[in-house]
Each structure stands twice: as C-alpha cells, then as structure tokens.
Write an enzyme that holds these catalytic residues in place. Structure first.
Site, short mmCIF file in Angstrom:
data_model
loop_
_atom_site.label_atom_id
_atom_site.label_comp_id
_atom_site.label_asym_id
_atom_site.label_seq_id
_atom_site.Cartn_x
_atom_site.Cartn_y
_atom_site.Cartn_z
N ARG A 2 -58.16 -2.37 52.00
CA ARG A 2 -58.53 -3.57 52.73
C ARG A 2 -57.16 -4.62 52.22
O ARG A 2 -57.06 -5.33 53.07
CB ARG A 2 -59.72 -4.35 51.56
CG ARG A 2 -61.07 -4.13 52.15
CD ARG A 2 -61.84 -4.16 50.88
NE ARG A 2 -61.46 -2.68 50.17
CZ ARG A 2 -61.87 -1.38 50.48
NH1 ARG A 2 -62.75 -1.12 51.61
NH2 ARG A 2 -61.37 -0.17 49.97
N THR A 3 -56.61 -4.56 51.32
CA THR A 3 -55.82 -5.47 50.86
C THR A 3 -54.43 -5.30 51.76
O THR A 3 -54.02 -6.47 52.61
CB THR A 3 -55.12 -5.42 49.36
OG1 THR A 3 -56.25 -5.49 48.51
CG2 THR A 3 -54.27 -6.76 49.12
N LYS A 32 -35.77 8.31 45.30
CA LYS A 32 -34.32 8.87 44.71
C LYS A 32 -34.06 7.92 43.59
O LYS A 32 -32.50 8.08 43.10
CB LYS A 32 -33.36 8.42 45.81
CG LYS A 32 -33.74 8.89 47.25
CD LYS A 32 -32.65 8.46 48.01
CE LYS A 32 -33.25 8.90 49.52
NZ LYS A 32 -32.87 7.79 50.78
N ARG A 46 -47.85 -4.26 46.05
CA ARG A 46 -48.69 -3.87 45.06
C ARG A 46 -48.07 -2.72 44.11
O ARG A 46 -47.38 -1.94 44.74
CB ARG A 46 -50.15 -3.10 45.80
CG ARG A 46 -50.93 -2.48 44.90
CD ARG A 46 -52.34 -2.02 45.33
NE ARG A 46 -53.15 -2.92 45.55
CZ ARG A 46 -54.50 -2.71 46.11
NH1 ARG A 46 -54.86 -1.65 46.32
NH2 ARG A 46 -55.27 -3.90 46.36
N HIS A 52 -55.13 -9.57 40.30
CA HIS A 52 -55.29 -9.43 41.86
C HIS A 52 -55.53 -10.61 42.42
O HIS A 52 -56.91 -11.01 43.07
CB HIS A 52 -56.18 -8.45 42.17
CG HIS A 52 -56.50 -7.87 43.56
ND1 HIS A 52 -55.44 -8.31 44.66
CD2 HIS A 52 -56.86 -6.75 44.10
CE1 HIS A 52 -55.78 -7.64 45.67
NE2 HIS A 52 -56.63 -6.49 45.29
N1 CP Z 1 -60.11 -4.90 47.12
C1 CP Z 1 -59.00 -4.14 47.03
O1 CP Z 1 -58.03 -4.35 46.51
O2 CP Z 1 -59.17 -3.14 47.98
P1 CP Z 1 -58.09 -2.05 48.35
O3 CP Z 1 -57.83 -1.20 47.00
O4 CP Z 1 -58.61 -1.31 49.39
O5 CP Z 1 -56.95 -2.92 48.68
#
Ligand code: CP
Length: 303
Positions: free
Chosen positions: A51-52, A80, A101, A129
């Site tokens: 999703r993110t 590397k 991320r 998050h």
């Molecule tokens: N909610 C969320 O962070 O989903 P993903 O890990 O799929 O990005």
C-alpha cells in the site's frame, strides 16, 4: 527544506489543512493533475510494502509527476556495502522528493541529514509510520465527521506496531480522545509511548486483554497484525499470532456506528466475512491513503 520523519513534525493545524486538501482532491481531481508536472519522486523501499509504495507512486502520477526507485534493496548498490546515507543522497540528486522505508528505527532521520531534497518516512522498523497516520486521521474524519470526542481501541501488537505508535501520538493532540489498549501482556504499548505521550499529557487510557469486554464502548476499533518480522523467535510469534480474531459474532456486540480500521496487511486478525459489513472501513482507508499522500507531496514540494 521540510521533511516528514515523525507525525509530530506536523502541527494539528497542518494536519487539518492536509485533510482539507485531500478531501478537495477527492471532490475535484481535475484541479490537481498537473500540480507536480516535471517533478520526480524517488521511492526507496528497503523493506517490503504494497500500500505505502503503490499509493505514493499512484499519488505522484495523479499529480502529473514521475517516479523512480526500487522496491527491493537487493537490486541496489547497498548489496555492495553502500551506506543508507550515500544511497539516499544519490537518489536525492536525481529527484525532488524521496520516500523511504527501512527496517532500522531512525534510518530516515539519519538519511535526511545527507539528502538534497525532502524525505518522507514511509515506515522505520517498529518505530513510526507518519503517512499511515495521516491516512488513518483522514479516514476517521471522513467516517465519523470529527477527530475529537472518540473512544479509540487499539487491538493486537501494540509493541511493534509502528502505525499504533504514530496514531496515538497524533490523537493525543485532539480533545476528548479515550484510548483503550487491547493486547496480550507481551505485546503491550511501549513505555516511551505510554509514559511519554499518554501519561505525560494526562490522557485517559485503559489496558486490557479482553476485546469482547470493551468492543461495545468503542467508536473506532484499530486492529493490527502481529508483526512477525520484529520477533526474536518464531515460537513466540506462533503463540501470539492469533491472540485476536475479529469475527461476525464479535461484531454483534459493537455499536452500529463503530468503524473498524486496519493499516493492512492483515493475516488472520479480521475474518473476511466482515469485509462486507458497512462498519469495515479498511479498504476505504486504503483508498484515502492516495489522496492524503497527494496533499502531503504538494505541501513538501511547496506546490
Ligand atoms: N499499511 C502499510 O504500511 O502497508 P504496506 O506495508 O503494504 O505498505
């Protein structure tokens, strides 16, 4: 230059403003199709995501911009031995905004010191998050019509669930929120959130293991997955993974106006039978994630 590393980097007024813009995008999408024309977003995902990453990429395309990056750090020069700082610095030379991320807590903050453009934290380990929190707040506002005077239950893995930590911090600044923390002993909310956010601000909260006993009091039930990837041993995960499973029977005891949110992905913790219940808001939440991220990208790019 403005980054988003922690949800507390944004004031309540700024969050409310982003929600207003996101709602305007929903109602008038044509106004926004060229807002980021000639702008480039780098998405650097050192940890898996559906999703993110996809919502950020969809957001940038929806604004007329373009996207580069990787969804698997194994295909980058980190294999590397390149440092995260050098990787991000390089990506920031080729782009106008970086979405990152990483499994290590604090990695996006460290990367922001070497970046030449704004950085967005798209999830750092079990820590924060913030853009999921913006999605959650936008969803609560759309579903309930307000962000105040709500009883919000957080259920499942409150220890490792970074979305829980960020959302509790964000909601602590709205008035009249009661927090109900539902988890097994081993997955309780960490002290730095309980003491540093809830106790410090004199907020009302209760802790329980019993979802059935409290579900009838809730306006929002925020379900979470037990975060297998953060456990130190598989046995503990297997013992705890099915601590809570939301079923149609349990939903009979909830208010007709309650909403179920989940950042997703889900594993077992919400039975698929509930997906058609109008109180199940988690796929509407997925959709909202694109619009609030469009609003955020425009804000950080100064568009
Ligand atoms: N909610 C969320 O962070 O989903 P993903 O890990 O799929 O990005």
């Amino acid at each position: 230059m403005r980054n988003l590393i922690d949800i507390m980097d944004l004031s309540v007024e700024e969050i409310d403003g982003l929600i207003d813009v996101a709602q305007d995008i929903v109602e008038n999408p044509d106004k926004y199709t060229e807002k980021c024309k000639n702008k480039v977003m780098a998405t650097l995902f050192f940890e898996p995501s559906t999703r993110t990453r996809l919502s950020f990429e969809s957001a940038m395309y929806g604004l007329g911009g373009s996207v580069l990056g990787f969804s698997d750090a194994g295909s980058s020069s980190t294999t590397k031995g390149e440092s995260v700082s050098d990787t991000v610095r390089t990506a920031s030379i080729y782009s106008d905004i970086v979405v990152m991320r990483h499994p290590k807590e604090g990695a996006p903050l460290v990367a922001s010191y070497s970046s030449e453009c704004p950085i967005i934290n798209a999830g750092d380990g079990g820590h924060n998050h913030p853009t999921q929190t913006l999605t959650d707040l936008f969803t609560i506002k759309k579903e309930m019509g307000r962000l105040t005077d709500l009883t919000v239950g957080f259920c499942g893995d409150l220890k490792f669930g970074r979305t829980v930590h960020s959302l509790i911090s964000a909601l602590s600044r709205y008035t009249g929120i009661k927090f109900v923390l539902i988890s097994p002993d081993e997955l309780k909310l960490p002290g730095y959130i309980k003491d540093g956010v809830l106790e410090k601000n004199g907020l009302t909260y209760t802790e329980t293991k019993d979802l059935d006993g409290v579900i009838g009091e809730l306006d929002i039930l925020y379900m979470t997955r037990v975060q297998r990837e953060r456990f130190f041993n598989e046995e503990d995960y297997l013992r705890l993974k099915d601590s809570y499973i939301l079923t149609s029977d349990k939903m009979k005891h909830a208010s007709k106006d309650m909403r179920v949110l989940h950042p997703l992905p889900r594993v077992n913790e919400i039975h698929v039978d509930i997906d058609d219940d109008p109180r199940a808001a988690y796929f509407r939440q997925v959709r909202n994630g694109k619009y609030i991220r469009m609003a955020l990208v425009m804000k950080l790019l100064g568009v």
